[in-house]
Design a protein around this motif. Structure first.
Motif, PDB file in Angstrom:
ATOM      1  N   ASP A  77       0.846  -1.191   0.000  1.00  0.00           N
ATOM      2  CA  ASP A  77       0.000   0.000   0.000  1.00  0.00           C
ATOM      3  C   ASP A  77       0.882   1.242   0.000  1.00  0.00           C
ATOM      4  OD1 ASP A  77      -2.200  -1.629   0.055  1.00  0.00           O
ATOM      5  OD2 ASP A  77      -2.402  -1.567   2.233  1.00  0.00           O
ATOM      6  N   ALA A  79       0.721   5.306  -0.308  1.00  0.00           N
ATOM      7  CA  ALA A  79      -0.232   6.414  -0.188  1.00  0.00           C
ATOM      8  C   ALA A  79      -1.659   5.879  -0.161  1.00  0.00           C
ATOM      9  CB  ALA A  79      -0.054   7.426  -1.311  1.00  0.00           C
ATOM     10  N   GLY A  80      -1.838   4.742   0.519  1.00  0.00           N
ATOM     11  CA  GLY A  80      -3.178   4.195   0.723  1.00  0.00           C
ATOM     12  C   GLY A  80      -3.663   3.291  -0.388  1.00  0.00           C
ATOM     13  N   THR A  81      -2.966   3.274  -1.517  1.00  0.00           N
ATOM     14  CA  THR A  81      -3.429   2.484  -2.647  1.00  0.00           C
ATOM     15  C   THR A  81      -2.533   1.263  -2.854  1.00  0.00           C
ATOM     16  OG1 THR A  81      -4.351   4.415  -3.748  1.00  0.00           O
ATOM     17  CG2 THR A  81      -3.901   2.514  -5.130  1.00  0.00           C
ATOM     18  N   ARG A  82      -3.151   0.108  -3.054  1.00  0.00           N
ATOM     19  CA  ARG A  82      -2.369  -1.119  -3.194  1.00  0.00           C
ATOM     20  C   ARG A  82      -1.784  -1.237  -4.596  1.00  0.00           C
ATOM     21  NH1 ARG A  82      -4.825  -5.860  -0.233  1.00  0.00           N
ATOM     22  NH2 ARG A  82      -4.254  -4.346   1.357  1.00  0.00           N
TER      23      ARG A  82
ATOM     24  N   ARG B  40      -2.818   7.919   2.473  1.00  0.00           N
ATOM     25  CA  ARG B  40      -2.507   6.970   3.524  1.00  0.00           C
ATOM     26  C   ARG B  40      -3.379   7.152   4.770  1.00  0.00           C
ATOM     27  NH1 ARG B  40       3.111   7.239   6.624  1.00  0.00           N
ATOM     28  NH2 ARG B  40       2.026   9.120   7.230  1.00  0.00           N
ATOM     29  N   ALA B  43      -6.814   5.751   4.278  1.00  0.00           N
ATOM     30  CA  ALA B  43      -6.787   4.279   4.308  1.00  0.00           C
ATOM     31  C   ALA B  43      -6.675   3.789   5.750  1.00  0.00           C
ATOM     32  CB  ALA B  43      -5.616   3.759   3.473  1.00  0.00           C
ATOM     33  N   TRP B 102     -10.561   3.195  -4.413  1.00  0.00           N
ATOM     34  CA  TRP B 102      -9.240   3.701  -4.836  1.00  0.00           C
ATOM     35  C   TRP B 102      -8.089   3.012  -4.097  1.00  0.00           C
ATOM     36  CZ3 TRP B 102      -6.337   5.892  -0.929  1.00  0.00           C
ATOM     37  CH2 TRP B 102      -7.044   6.198   0.241  1.00  0.00           C
ATOM     38  N   MET B 103      -8.407   2.350  -2.975  1.00  0.00           N
ATOM     39  CA  MET B 103      -7.343   1.642  -2.246  1.00  0.00           C
ATOM     40  C   MET B 103      -6.925   0.361  -2.963  1.00  0.00           C
ATOM     41  SD  MET B 103      -8.934   2.145   1.550  1.00  0.00           S
ATOM     42  CE  MET B 103      -8.081   0.744   2.235  1.00  0.00           C
TER      43      MET B 103
END
Lengths: 390, 408
Positions: A77, A79-82, B40, B43, B102-103
């Motif tokens: 992950d 910046a929060g995105t996988r 981040r 999330a 979007w995660m």
């Protein structure tokens, strides 16, 4: 008796599923132990060079033991995105990491159910700089089972030549740590910009001390690119060796052409290892399923309209980007949000869906419109994706 | 309140296209500013909420294994109610909106999420995301809640069942998840032939399977596991589901039914521009004011206006953009309806009660009241609609419009 036990187990699993439902029972187990099948924990990040680090990773006990030289898909992950990338395994459980690297004189062993990967940061990359420089111990990664054919045969050949450039050394590290005692007259030629850029430099020296392998370092800033002719000069007996090579695409392309010209292609084993270039321009070829017919689109209009214009039964809803009814998986390639200009890209295996009503293609892309809906002409699939870094 | 395009000087026609385009531009920019920062921390937020929710649910269920002990029953039931509310509101509703897609995490994704509610996710995503959010408060198109069984607008027909609608609403609130489930299979579309028999039966089977599965969990397996506490666990689970039903019903009623929220006719949305769509979302939604706990427990639907403007922005961001949305409303003279929860709930229930009377009787009531108060009937209706708190004083031009609007 065992049948009865199996039946009890079956009922128990069914009951657990209902008790935990609609959530999978593993989600509750993850409250107690973050490392579940398919996930792994970063245990240690060790600096290898200014640009690269080795990551010691604890996998779940169910993760199948890899073969030396194999690679695995890693989901991280950022910046929060996988994001998913592929990295070679540089060490496996039981193998000794060099003393120099782990800070002790003897070097420690990789614990059970642990592996090591090495990551070199690619400037401007999204994932590799994070893995090489900022990821912290304790972070959870997603891991796929190891795969790849870049392995030594059960019967290790007498003469072995390894040719590597840059981070192409990583699968060879996995092989050398495992097979060093199997080797006799092996040679490694490794190309890197400067001495400071050589990954696992101290360990290579330690390997040389074993007397089973000689290592030649080729510094491209001084000596130019490592091309097949220089290899032939450095290792005149190259034509008698089984050769394993890993590095950037041109490096491998040149080697493959040369080996072929010598009629030696059966002796060359290649691992491709390449940062994927993203299409950021507009327009390109769209496929609405992995086996669908290619459709040219300039990227200015929504993919929903493009698909419908070509007779694809696209799922659709509000047609204004709010209801997600039209969302379909993006298998590969890039699309642009026509509202914001934001580009979304998918690596193979990433769980990316895109709203076709507000997305245009940015370059080529492959969608996966549900097969019951896709009425397009079937033809050969997309080309094999090369291994990605970046 | 009548459907808005039938009024003289109505809201939707009040702003010219250039102004609406400017409004859309400003709101798009606001959305972009959130997208740029989304990352981040967001999330981490949703993962933390999910972890807290699951821990709370697990602990409550374990506590309820000893539910024959009254304090265990009370604590377990409270915890389970809260966990179920969190799961439906801040997690399920928002995940299914695609707020977290979007995660790229398949376990927190609109395409895979199944919630703890008898209405299957797939049905909900169609009726809620696709119909309700697109056709917000459009009579005949938006059946999110109420419009099928309740008369929530003067423009809806009064039938001989309407006088009892307060009772229906009590039943609706108590069994809310089943109402949503029934509504999701769209039996009225099947009856009119707009939905095929195959689709209808497949949906009905899915609904039935989910009712059985969740019923087995809450009303059979967990009580059985509780041994001597079985009856107490059964009542605990019934209570937790009832609490969740009452709460979600209350929150959703606050979102679109307090006085001051507008409805629209189908003709009003023909060739609707982006700006007009945004405007309709703002006119058709109402917020709830309160503290952080309230916002989380409502799944941030206390920011219903922001949610309807940007249904796919992460819910934790609505609070932060709310002042900006309110400021935009103030600049354009658009009402921004909000109020504390008890007031908004009361307002919505009063509307149910008021509209159980036919229109002539409504005028009659208003007439009697007006003579008593010495006010015109329109003024009295306006007063009945009072529980509207506008965070921003609207400019003069809007004030005039509101006066006109109140008269009708």
């Amino acid at each position: 008796m065992s049948e009865a036990l199996a039946r009890i187990g079956h009922y128990r699993d069914g009951a657990l599923k209902i008790l935990a439902g609609p959530v999978a029972p593993r989600q509750y187990r993850a409250l107690f132990n973050a490392v579940q099948p398919g996930t792994a924990r970063v245990v240690e990040r060790r600096r290898l060079t200014d640009r690269a680090s080795a990551l010691l990773i604890q996998t779940h006990s169910s993760w199948p033991r890899p073969q030396p030289g194999q690679h695995l898909g890693v989901g991280v992950d950022v910046a929060g995105t996988r994001r998913w990338r592929t990295y070679s395994i540089t060490a496996m459980a039981g193998q000794r990491l060099s003393g120099e690297l782990s800070g002790s004189a003897t070097g420690k062993r990789v614990p059970a159910h642990h592996i090591e990967i090495a990551v070199q940061a690619i400037p401007g990359g999204r994932v590799s700089p994070h893995l090489a420089h900022t990821i912290e111990p304790g972070e959870i990664l997603q891991v796929r089972p190891a795969e790849g054919e870049f392995v030594l045969p059960a019967r290790v050949p007498k003469r072995v030549l390894f040719l590597t450039a840059g981070s192409g050394i990583t699968p060879i590290m996995g092989i050398l740590r495992h097979h060093l005692s199997d080797l006799d007259q092996a040679t490694l030629v490794h190309a890197a910009p400067t001495a400071a850029d050589v990954l696992f430099d101290h360990e290579l020296t330690a390997f040389v001390e074993s007397g089973r392998i000689r290592v030649m370092r080729h510094f491209t800033t001084e000596q130019g690119r490592l091309d097949p002719k220089s290899v032939a000069q450095l290792v005149p007996e190259y034509d008698t060796c089984e050769t394993w090579a890993c590095g950037p695409p041109e490096f491998l392309d040149h080697l493959a052409a040369f080996w072929q010209s010598q009629g030696l292609e059966h002796k060359l084993h290649v691992e491709r290892f390449q940062p994927r270039l993203r299409h950021s321009g507009s327009g390109g070829v769209v496929r609405f399923s992995e086996t669908g017919a290619p459709v040219a689109s300039d990227g200015s209009g929504p993919l929903l309209a493009v698909g419908e214009a070509h007779g694809i039964a696209m799922p659709s809803g509000c047609r204004m980007g709010i209801c997600y009814r039209c969302a379909v998986p993006l298998v590969s390639g890039s699309v642009r949000d026509l509202r914001t200009g934001e580009v979304t890209s998918a690596e193979p295996g990433e769980h990316v869906t895109v709203q076709t009503c507000i997305s245009g293609n940015a370059g080529d892309c492959v969608l996966s419109v549900p097969p019951t809906l896709a009425a397009s002409v079937s033809q050969s699939g997309v080309g094999l994706m090369e291994r990605g870094a970046g | 309140m009548t459907a808005i395009n039938q009024k003289p000087g109505p809201w939707l026609n009040d702003l010219d296209e250039a102004t609406l385009a400017q409004l859309a531009h400003e709101l798009d920019a606001l959305r972009d500013s959130v997208l740029r920062e989304r990352g981040r921390d967001d999330a981490r937020y949703i993962r933390r909420v999910i972890r807290v929710q699951r821990t709370l649910e697990l602990c409550s269920r374990l506590l309820l294994l000893a539910s024959a002990v009254p304090p265990a029953w009370l604590a377990g039931t409270t915890g389970l109610s809260v966990a179920k509310i969190l799961e439906n509101m801040e997690i399920g509703h928002n995940v299914m909106h695609g707020q977290w897609d979007w995660m790229h995490d398949p376990e927190i994704h609109s395409s895979t999420w199944e919630w703890d509610n008898v209405a299957p996710s797939a049905h909900w995503k169609h009726t809620h995301n696709e119909l309700h959010h697109q056709f917000t408060n459009v009579l005949g198109r938006d059946n999110d809640v109420g419009y099928n069984v309740l008369r929530m607008d003067e423009d809806q027909d009064w039938t001989r069942w309407t006088p009892f609608q307060l009772l229906y609403n009590v039943a609706l609130a108590a069994t809310f998840e089943y109402s949503i489930g029934m509504y999701g299979i769209e039996s009225e579309l099947y009856k009119t032939g707009e939905k095929s028999a195959d689709d209808f039966h497949a949906d009905a089977e899915e609904l039935k399977a989910k009712i059985v599965r969740l019923g087995l969990r809450d009303y059979v397996l967990f009580p059985l596991l509780s041994g001597p506490s079985a009856p107490a666990t059964l009542t605990a689970n019934l209570t937790a589901n009832l609490m969740r039903n009452l709460w979600t019903h209350a929150v959703i009623f606050c979102g679109h039914f307090p006085e001051g929220v507008e409805t629209f006719t189908e003709t009003a949305i023909v060739d609707e521009s982006d700006g007009a769509w945004y405007l309709r979302q703002m006119l058709g939604s109402a917020n709830i004011s309160g503290g952080r706990l309230l916002h989380i427990m409502t799944g941030n639907l206390s920011f219903q206006i922001e949610h309807h403007l940007f249904p796919d922005l992460p819910s934790n961001r609505y609070q932060e953009i709310a002042p900006e949305v309110a400021a935009i409303c103030a600049r354009y003279g658009i009402p921004y309806t909000t109020g504390p929860m008890p007031q908004q709930v009361a307002s919505a229930w009063l509307k149910v009660l008021r509209l159980s009377l036919p229109n002539p009787a409504l005028a009659g009531v208003a007439g009697i009241r007006s003579r008593v108060a010495g006010l015109s009937p329109g003024r009295v209706i306006a007063r009945l609609k009072r529980p509207i708190v506008r965070r921003n004083p609207a400019p003069v031009v809007a004030e005039q419009n509101r006066a006109v609007h109140s008269e009708h």
